[in-house]
Design a protein around this motif. Structure first.
Motif, PDB file in Angstrom:
ATOM      1  N   ILE A  93       0.843  -1.210   0.000  1.00  0.00           N
ATOM      2  CA  ILE A  93       0.000   0.000   0.000  1.00  0.00           C
ATOM      3  C   ILE A  93       0.874   1.253   0.000  1.00  0.00           C
ATOM      4  O   ILE A  93       1.874   1.327   0.722  1.00  0.00           O
ATOM      5  N   ILE A  94       0.478   2.227  -0.811  1.00  0.00           N
ATOM      6  CA  ILE A  94       1.153   3.539  -0.795  1.00  0.00           C
ATOM      7  C   ILE A  94       0.077   4.621  -0.632  1.00  0.00           C
ATOM      8  O   ILE A  94      -0.993   4.545  -1.252  1.00  0.00           O
ATOM      9  N   VAL A  95       0.371   5.608   0.201  1.00  0.00           N
ATOM     10  CA  VAL A  95      -0.502   6.775   0.384  1.00  0.00           C
ATOM     11  C   VAL A  95       0.070   7.887  -0.489  1.00  0.00           C
ATOM     12  O   VAL A  95       1.288   8.119  -0.483  1.00  0.00           O
ATOM     13  N   THR A  96      -0.793   8.554  -1.227  1.00  0.00           N
ATOM     14  CA  THR A  96      -0.319   9.551  -2.196  1.00  0.00           C
ATOM     15  C   THR A  96      -1.073  10.878  -2.024  1.00  0.00           C
ATOM     16  O   THR A  96      -2.163  10.897  -1.461  1.00  0.00           O
ATOM     17  N   PRO A  97      -0.499  11.977  -2.518  1.00  0.00           N
ATOM     18  CA  PRO A  97      -1.256  13.235  -2.501  1.00  0.00           C
ATOM     19  C   PRO A  97      -2.320  13.226  -3.611  1.00  0.00           C
ATOM     20  O   PRO A  97      -2.111  13.767  -4.683  1.00  0.00           O
ATOM     21  N   GLY A  98      -3.425  12.558  -3.375  1.00  0.00           N
ATOM     22  CA  GLY A  98      -4.510  12.445  -4.364  1.00  0.00           C
ATOM     23  C   GLY A  98      -4.401  11.164  -5.162  1.00  0.00           C
ATOM     24  O   GLY A  98      -3.299  10.617  -5.367  1.00  0.00           O
ATOM     25  N   ALA A  99      -5.561  10.677  -5.619  1.00  0.00           N
ATOM     26  CA  ALA A  99      -5.576   9.485  -6.472  1.00  0.00           C
ATOM     27  C   ALA A  99      -4.848   9.774  -7.778  1.00  0.00           C
ATOM     28  O   ALA A  99      -4.240   8.897  -8.386  1.00  0.00           O
ATOM     29  N   LYS A 100      -4.898  11.018  -8.211  1.00  0.00           N
ATOM     30  CA  LYS A 100      -4.269  11.393  -9.474  1.00  0.00           C
ATOM     31  C   LYS A 100      -2.767  11.093  -9.441  1.00  0.00           C
ATOM     32  O   LYS A 100      -2.209  10.550 -10.388  1.00  0.00           O
ATOM     33  N   GLN A 101      -2.132  11.424  -8.327  1.00  0.00           N
ATOM     34  CA  GLN A 101      -0.700  11.153  -8.199  1.00  0.00           C
ATOM     35  C   GLN A 101      -0.446   9.644  -8.189  1.00  0.00           C
ATOM     36  O   GLN A 101       0.539   9.178  -8.761  1.00  0.00           O
ATOM     37  N   ALA A 102      -1.335   8.891  -7.571  1.00  0.00           N
ATOM     38  CA  ALA A 102      -1.176   7.427  -7.564  1.00  0.00           C
ATOM     39  C   ALA A 102      -1.262   6.880  -8.984  1.00  0.00           C
ATOM     40  O   ALA A 102      -0.478   6.015  -9.382  1.00  0.00           O
ATOM     41  N   LEU A 103      -2.200   7.407  -9.765  1.00  0.00           N
ATOM     42  CA  LEU A 103      -2.346   6.957 -11.157  1.00  0.00           C
ATOM     43  C   LEU A 103      -1.076   7.289 -11.941  1.00  0.00           C
ATOM     44  O   LEU A 103      -0.553   6.467 -12.698  1.00  0.00           O
ATOM     45  N   TYR A 104      -0.595   8.492 -11.747  1.00  0.00           N
ATOM     46  CA  TYR A 104       0.606   8.928 -12.470  1.00  0.00           C
ATOM     47  C   TYR A 104       1.811   8.050 -12.103  1.00  0.00           C
ATOM     48  O   TYR A 104       2.551   7.590 -12.976  1.00  0.00           O
ATOM     49  N   GLU A 105       1.962   7.801 -10.815  1.00  0.00           N
ATOM     50  CA  GLU A 105       3.107   6.978 -10.376  1.00  0.00           C
ATOM     51  C   GLU A 105       2.990   5.551 -10.916  1.00  0.00           C
ATOM     52  O   GLU A 105       3.991   4.950 -11.318  1.00  0.00           O
ATOM     53  N   ALA A 106       1.781   5.013 -10.942  1.00  0.00           N
ATOM     54  CA  ALA A 106       1.594   3.645 -11.458  1.00  0.00           C
ATOM     55  C   ALA A 106       1.976   3.613 -12.937  1.00  0.00           C
ATOM     56  O   ALA A 106       2.674   2.702 -13.394  1.00  0.00           O
ATOM     57  N   VAL A 131      -0.091   8.859 -19.872  1.00  0.00           N
ATOM     58  CA  VAL A 131       0.541   7.838 -20.723  1.00  0.00           C
ATOM     59  C   VAL A 131       1.544   8.526 -21.669  1.00  0.00           C
ATOM     60  O   VAL A 131       2.653   8.020 -21.887  1.00  0.00           O
ATOM     61  N   GLN A 132       1.174   9.690 -22.173  1.00  0.00           N
ATOM     62  CA  GLN A 132       2.090  10.418 -23.074  1.00  0.00           C
ATOM     63  C   GLN A 132       3.360  10.841 -22.333  1.00  0.00           C
ATOM     64  O   GLN A 132       4.459  10.776 -22.874  1.00  0.00           O
ATOM     65  N   LEU A 133       3.214  11.250 -21.086  1.00  0.00           N
ATOM     66  CA  LEU A 133       4.404  11.663 -20.317  1.00  0.00           C
ATOM     67  C   LEU A 133       5.339  10.482 -20.073  1.00  0.00           C
ATOM     68  O   LEU A 133       6.541  10.657 -19.908  1.00  0.00           O
ATOM     69  N   ALA A 134       4.771   9.277 -20.053  1.00  0.00           N
ATOM     70  CA  ALA A 134       5.603   8.077 -19.899  1.00  0.00           C
ATOM     71  C   ALA A 134       6.068   7.551 -21.263  1.00  0.00           C
ATOM     72  O   ALA A 134       6.689   6.494 -21.335  1.00  0.00           O
ATOM     73  N   ALA A 247      -2.908   3.761  -3.316  1.00  0.00           N
ATOM     74  CA  ALA A 247      -2.929   2.644  -4.267  1.00  0.00           C
ATOM     75  C   ALA A 247      -2.486   1.394  -3.540  1.00  0.00           C
ATOM     76  O   ALA A 247      -1.726   1.462  -2.563  1.00  0.00           O
ATOM     77  N   ALA A 248      -2.974   0.250  -4.032  1.00  0.00           N
ATOM     78  CA  ALA A 248      -2.562  -1.033  -3.475  1.00  0.00           C
ATOM     79  C   ALA A 248      -2.295  -1.982  -4.626  1.00  0.00           C
ATOM     80  O   ALA A 248      -2.962  -1.911  -5.661  1.00  0.00           O
ATOM     81  N   GLY A 249      -1.296  -2.822  -4.461  1.00  0.00           N
ATOM     82  CA  GLY A 249      -0.961  -3.744  -5.543  1.00  0.00           C
ATOM     83  C   GLY A 249       0.232  -4.603  -5.189  1.00  0.00           C
ATOM     84  O   GLY A 249       0.687  -4.606  -4.026  1.00  0.00           O
ATOM     85  N   ILE A 258       6.734   3.967  -4.860  1.00  0.00           N
ATOM     86  CA  ILE A 258       7.303   4.691  -3.704  1.00  0.00           C
ATOM     87  C   ILE A 258       8.587   5.410  -4.140  1.00  0.00           C
ATOM     88  O   ILE A 258       8.851   6.551  -3.745  1.00  0.00           O
ATOM     89  N   ARG A 259       9.351   4.747  -5.012  1.00  0.00           N
ATOM     90  CA  ARG A 259      10.579   5.377  -5.506  1.00  0.00           C
ATOM     91  C   ARG A 259      10.250   6.666  -6.270  1.00  0.00           C
ATOM     92  O   ARG A 259      10.869   7.697  -6.079  1.00  0.00           O
ATOM     93  N   VAL A 260       9.248   6.577  -7.146  1.00  0.00           N
ATOM     94  CA  VAL A 260       8.838   7.766  -7.916  1.00  0.00           C
ATOM     95  C   VAL A 260       8.385   8.865  -6.940  1.00  0.00           C
ATOM     96  O   VAL A 260       8.757  10.027  -7.048  1.00  0.00           O
ATOM     97  N   GLN A 261       7.575   8.450  -5.959  1.00  0.00           N
ATOM     98  CA  GLN A 261       7.035   9.435  -5.015  1.00  0.00           C
ATOM     99  C   GLN A 261       8.146  10.077  -4.173  1.00  0.00           C
ATOM    100  O   GLN A 261       8.157  11.291  -3.969  1.00  0.00           O
ATOM    101  N   SER A 262       9.076   9.249  -3.715  1.00  0.00           N
ATOM    102  CA  SER A 262      10.108   9.794  -2.818  1.00  0.00           C
ATOM    103  C   SER A 262      11.002  10.789  -3.556  1.00  0.00           C
ATOM    104  O   SER A 262      11.541  11.704  -2.943  1.00  0.00           O
TER     105      SER A 262
END
Ligand SMILES: Cc1ncc(COP(=O)(O)O)c(C=O)c1O
Length: 388
Positions: A93-106, A131-134, A247-249, A258-262
């Motif tokens: 589980i990761i806690v993120t600043p908004g679901a949007k950030q979780a989607l982006y990190e995933a 997806v374009q940014l990735a 997010a959970a997975g 978590i690496r992206v977030q940190s």
């Protein structure tokens, strides 16, 4: 000067019309907004109190990148209670600043340049830019009014190639309100398992659902290991401005996120995380009350829209948007939205902003008072009858 990646990302197609509506309001014009993407309720008091208390106690420092363990434990309990999935709070589980950030990190964690990401069309406005940014390739899977905008396994299968890596699903859906039921998710799961596709399941509208039960795709056989479930507090607890999601997975994917977030935002705001515990562990009546109010509004807006000559509106099973078909008036939803803003003084979002399949439709948010809903739709009907 700007990188090719960022150059490719277009500003939201809705900006024009929202800026125009804002300018009209500032000039004193009586504009009714049916454009909002957020609940119109205040955040419940017990959640606010938990934040005040955390600040008072000096809980104002960095937290672990993945979020404080008490909140991750509360999220894990929530998944077990509501979704019948067991996630380890430490590794999954990761806690993120908004679901949007979780989607982006995933997406950043999973998508390599050239990988194909399947996105049901109409789609929520941020999936494709992410997806374009990735540097991935968004592949659209059409959904249809006749099928209540549900993603069907048959159409999904047609879009799978050797390059397909990820499928993004969103149920209840923004902008269509479509809800994927147990049988729908089973069919989708089978395709993902057979073709080794990972799923990002955006369940942010989980609690805004009316007639059926919400199911998480990760709870299906063999799906937990290939699914990242994204959720958050914005819609269920009316906390859009607080910026708190999760997010959970599978642990290797969560670790990568978590690496992206940190290395980007570090962590979700410390005292907001404490409020998140109060939201999940406190009384849930507030969620039910908001849901009941949204249901009344949904019934009203859908009935009124279907009463307009030549307009059809599928009954949305969740979220707080109606997505009626206005193509008999104008096939160009941008033109029609502009016309309705000028003539009816109602701001809404052109369906074309959500992809090709949205063209000819309009998105009306009913996250506003019943009075605004009734007057807004009355004005739309009048403008169309006069000028249509
Ligand atoms: C489908 C969908 N996913 C994610 C989000 C983002 O939610 P959050 O406020 O938690 O970032 C929204 C917000 O509008 C949304 O509509």
């Amino acid at each position: 000067m700007i990188s090719g990646r960022v150059e490719k990302v277009k500003p939201s197609a809705t900006l024009d019309i929202t800026a125009k509506a804002k300018a009209m309001k500032e000039k004193g014009e009586d504009v009714i907004s049916l454009g909002a993407g957020e609940p119109d309720f205040d955040t419940p008091e017990h959640i606010k109190s938990a934040l005040y208390e955390a600040v008072k106690q000096g809980f104002v420092y960095y937290t672990p990148a993945a979020g404080i363990i008490e909140l991750r434990e509360a999220i894990s309990e929530k998944f077990e209670k509501d979704n019948n999935i067991r996630y380890d709070p430490v590794n999954e589980i990761i806690v993120t600043p908004g679901a949007k950030q979780a989607l982006y990190e995933a997406i950043v964690a999973l998508v390599n340049p050239g990988d194909e990401v399947l996105i049901p069309d109409p789609w929520w406005v941020s999936y494709v830019p992410m997806v374009q940014l990735a540097e991935g390739r968004a592949v659209f899977v059409p959904t249809y009014e006749e099928e209540k905008f549900k993603l069907t396994p048959e159409v999904l299968q047609e879009k799978v190639t050797r390059k397909t890596k990820v499928l993004i699903i969103n149920s209840p859906n923004n902008p269509t309100g479509a809800v994927l039921e147990k049988e729908d998710l089973k069919g989708i799961s089978e395709i993902c398992i057979d073709n080794d596709i990972l799923v990002i399941s955006d369940e942010i509208y989980e609690h805004i659902i009316y007639d059926v039960k919400h199911y998480s795709i990760a709870s299906f056989d063999e799906m937990k290991e290939r699914t990242i479930t994204v959720n958050g507090f914005s819609k269920a607890y009316s906390m859009t401005g607080w910026r708190l999601g999760y997010a959970a997975g599978p642990s290797n994917i969560i670790k990568a996120m978590i690496r992206v977030q940190s290395h980007s935002v570090s962590n979700a705001t410390s005292f907001v995380q404490k409020a998140g515990i109060a939201a999940l562990k406190g009384p849930q009546d507030c969620v039910k009350e908001m849901n009941m109010e949204f249901k009344k509004r949904r019934d009203t807006i859908v009935k009124m829209l279907n009463n307009i000559d030549l307009v059809s509106c599928v009954e949305p099973g969740g979220a707080f948007y109606a997505f009626p078909n206005f193509s008999n008036y104008d096939k160009n939803s941008f033109k029609l939205a502009n016309f309705l803003l000028e003539k009816a003084k109602v701001a809404l979002i052109p369906g074309g902003a959500f992809g090709e399949q949205g063209e000819g439709f309009l998105r009306l948010s009913y996250a506003t008072s019943m009075e605004n809903i009734k007057e807004g739709v009355r004005r739309i009907q009048e403008a169309l009858e006069k000028n249509g």
